[in-house]
Write an enzyme that holds these catalytic residues in place. Structure first.
Site, PDB file in Angstrom:
ATOM      1  N   HIS A  96       0.858  -1.197   0.000  1.00  0.00           N
ATOM      2  CA  HIS A  96       0.000   0.000   0.000  1.00  0.00           C
ATOM      3  C   HIS A  96       0.895   1.249   0.000  1.00  0.00           C
ATOM      4  CE1 HIS A  96      -2.855   3.054   1.272  1.00  0.00           C
ATOM      5  NE2 HIS A  96      -3.799   2.224   0.870  1.00  0.00           N
ATOM      6  N   GLU A 154      -4.020   2.126  -7.352  1.00  0.00           N
ATOM      7  CA  GLU A 154      -4.368   3.154  -6.372  1.00  0.00           C
ATOM      8  C   GLU A 154      -3.547   4.422  -6.645  1.00  0.00           C
ATOM      9  OE1 GLU A 154      -6.528   1.557  -2.776  1.00  0.00           O
ATOM     10  OE2 GLU A 154      -4.441   1.781  -2.231  1.00  0.00           O
TER      11      GLU A 154
HETATM   12  P1  PGA Z   1      -9.599   5.898   0.478  1.00  0.00           P
HETATM   13  O1  PGA Z   1      -8.390   4.875   0.673  1.00  0.00           O
HETATM   14  O2  PGA Z   1     -10.788   5.090   0.002  1.00  0.00           O
HETATM   15  O3  PGA Z   1      -9.818   6.493   1.830  1.00  0.00           O
HETATM   16  O4  PGA Z   1      -9.184   6.888  -0.540  1.00  0.00           O
HETATM   17  C1  PGA Z   1      -8.175   3.829  -0.243  1.00  0.00           C
HETATM   18  C2  PGA Z   1      -6.943   3.064   0.137  1.00  0.00           C
HETATM   19  O5  PGA Z   1      -5.996   3.673   0.665  1.00  0.00           O
HETATM   20  O6  PGA Z   1      -6.875   1.842  -0.058  1.00  0.00           O
END
Ligand code: PGA
Length: 231
Positions: A96, A154
């Site tokens: 992540h 992401e």
């Molecule tokens: P968010 O986070 O939905 O708060 O933008 C997503 C993530 O970090 O996996």
């Protein structure tokens, strides 16, 4: 391919009692939906809560937000894929962007973690901010061992900001990732997902599911996201 909805609770909520309440509300809300079998719903709480949450009476699966690359040994503070498997964890998030940033995780470390968790049979959600990271993060990961791999696109600008990625850009990235990994593995979108944009990432940008941070801490909103994909 079945849709996968993953709740990433990050470092929330602040105690076990609240975690139990949050899970109970989510279980209660989604029990009426006929999602079972159509969508895989996964919750990734902080480590200390995982083994304590009451998962009876639900098809929701548990996941972790990270794991180490060794199964056991003198590695203070680490949690291994073997331990996760032992407590019933089916999924693990690796790489992540918050771990890359705050824990200074490198592609090499992430590569070791991906290999270890795949070897242990965990469904391994590799987070990337773009297709260029795939080569390093999946270095020496053989095609045969990729059966449990899930990719999650992401974009950093969209994580926790309330500024979701445009459907056009999400689609473009999805296409780039597909060119590299082929057609068989699921690709999720993550970053400011909410009940108004969730369906677009699946239907217009061709994602196979969502990785949800902030909105997964709100049972009503999390329920609405799942319900929006149901039909
Ligand atoms: P968010 O986070 O939905 O708060 O933008 C997503 C993530 O970090 O996996």
């Amino acid at each position: 391919m079945k849709n996968i909805i993953i709740a990433n609770w990050k470092c929330n909520p602040e105690n076990l009692e609240k975690a139990g309440e949050l899970l109970a509300k989510i279980k209660d809300k989604i029990s009426d939906l006929s999602w079972s079998g159509k969508i895989d719903v996964v919750i990734c709480p902080p480590f200390p809560y995982i083994a304590c949450l009451n998962m009876e009476g639900t098809d929701i699966k548990l996941g972790a937000q990270d794991c180490f690359w060794e199964d056991k040994g003198a590695y203070t503070g680490e949690v291994s894929p073997l331990m996760l498997e032992d407590i019933g964890c089916k999924y693990v998030i690796i790489g992540h962007s918050e771990r890359r940033k705050y824990q200074k995780e490198t592609d090499q470390m992430i590569n070791s973690k991906v290999k270890a968790s795949l070897l242990r049979g965990l469904k391994t959600v590799l987070c990337i901010e773009g297709s260029s990271q795939i080569k390093d993060d999946l270095k020496d990961v053989s095609k045969e061992s990729m059966g449990n791999l899930i990719l999650a696109f992401e974009p950093i600008f969209a994580i926790g900001t309330g500024k979701p990625c445009s459907v056009d850009l999400a689609l473009k990235e999805n296409t780039e990732i597909r060119k590299i990994i082929g057609d068989s593995l699921p690709i999720l979108y993550g970053g400011s997902v909410n009940s108004s944009n969730a369906k677009d990432y699946i239907e217009k940008a061709n994602y196979n599911g969502l990785l949800i941070g902030g909105a997964s801490l709100n049972p009503e909103e999390f329920f609405k996201i799942i319900a929006s994909l149901e039909g």
